[in-house]
Design an enzyme around this catalytic site. Sequence first.
Site, PDB file in Angstrom:
ATOM      1  NE  ARG A   1      -1.287   4.037   5.033  1.00 54.57           N
ATOM      2  CZ  ARG A   1      -1.850   5.116   5.566  1.00 54.57           C
ATOM      3  NH1 ARG A   1      -1.107   6.157   5.882  1.00 54.57           N
ATOM      4  NH2 ARG A   1      -3.161   5.167   5.774  1.00 54.57           N
TER       5      ARG A   1
ATOM      6  CE1 TYR B   1       9.652  12.278   0.530  1.00 55.57           C
ATOM      7  CE2 TYR B   1      11.866  12.163   1.439  1.00 55.57           C
ATOM      8  CZ  TYR B   1      10.927  12.820   0.667  1.00 55.57           C
ATOM      9  OH  TYR B   1      11.254  13.980   0.028  1.00 55.57           O
TER      10      TYR B   1
ATOM     11  CB  THR C   1      -0.093   2.860   9.665  1.00 54.99           C
ATOM     12  OG1 THR C   1       1.192   2.398   9.292  1.00 54.99           O
ATOM     13  CG2 THR C   1      -0.495   4.010   8.770  1.00 54.99           C
TER      14      THR C   1
ATOM     15  CE  LYS D   1      -1.124  -4.445   8.444  1.00 52.72           C
ATOM     16  NZ  LYS D   1      -1.276  -3.209   9.253  1.00 52.72           N
TER      17      LYS D   1
ATOM     18  CB  ILE E   1      -2.704  -6.933  10.948  1.00 54.81           C
ATOM     19  CG1 ILE E   1      -1.747  -7.985  11.528  1.00 54.81           C
ATOM     20  CG2 ILE E   1      -2.639  -5.642  11.759  1.00 54.81           C
ATOM     21  CD1 ILE E   1      -0.289  -7.573  11.551  1.00 54.81           C
TER      22      ILE E   1
ATOM     23  CE1 TYR F   1       1.488  -2.863   6.661  1.00 56.47           C
ATOM     24  CE2 TYR F   1       2.102  -1.381   8.439  1.00 56.47           C
ATOM     25  CZ  TYR F   1       1.221  -1.761   7.445  1.00 56.47           C
ATOM     26  OH  TYR F   1       0.066  -1.042   7.247  1.00 56.47           O
TER      27      TYR F   1
END
Length: 292
Positions: free
Chosen positions: A138, A107, A44, A161, A203, A133
């Site tokens: 998001r 989404y 990202t 993550k 990270i 992740y």
Amino acid sequence: MVRGALTALITPMQTDGAVDYTAFARLIERQVKGKAAGVIPAGTTGESPTLSHDEHRQVVARCVEVADGRIPVMAGAGSNSTSEAVEMARHAHSVGADSVLVVVPYYNKPTQEGLYRHFMAVADATPLPLYLYCIPGRSIVDIAPDTMARLAQHPNIVGTKDATANMARPIAVRRAINKPFNQLSGDDNSTLAFMAAGGDGCISVTSNVVPELCAELFTAWDEGRIADAIALQDRLTPLHDALFAESNPGPVKYALSRLGLCTPTLRLPLVEPTEATQRVVDNALRSLGLID
């Protein structure tokens, strides 16, 4: 088991928006010199949503080439299309990446069963270690700890993550998974708290700017110099805050441009930070003695 600060690399761009592979190589060399625990291209922070498939492949391949085995490369391989994520993971394997980072599909809001099947399909596609992740800010949906425990039964699914900023999360994941499982924070501001809850590393976005200081923080922690680690955390906090004053990676690209390492160019729909945010970033850089 990865330990320490891995860097979620930006993708530097020329003023016309083309990927600047020369600047990218310099940034990777800087991470090697700064003793980062690893680098993550095409995530990202690397503006993966606006990279073409060909650019994504080139960015990962170039990172592996420049790193040349001196530092681990965890390639971004996330998509909300399972077939695309599989293809990205296979490409990462073909060019020599050490592992892949696969984001929760965004989404389309899959169920927990959909998440399970998605990650299992990617894990089955290559022999590479796979990191889950989790970033509900998001992706909206998150991987429940019991789903993560099911996934962790796959020999290639080795860690996560975690960008939830939930300090109870490392404890819940550790209790749910009955084997060593590499937990990396995805939130610079809460890294020490995450470590205290049983995490292994982070990270980092901030380590794009100051890889040495981020590495030093983990060294202090691992050596039991907790007061030194806290002091470093306090020094870094203004920069952590500044780099998320607007949508990532706008502020971090601006910060790196102030250090003469790349342009601040982003691809739409992201735009360069406002003047107010630029001042916040400048003040944070000054607090660390990075600019006058």
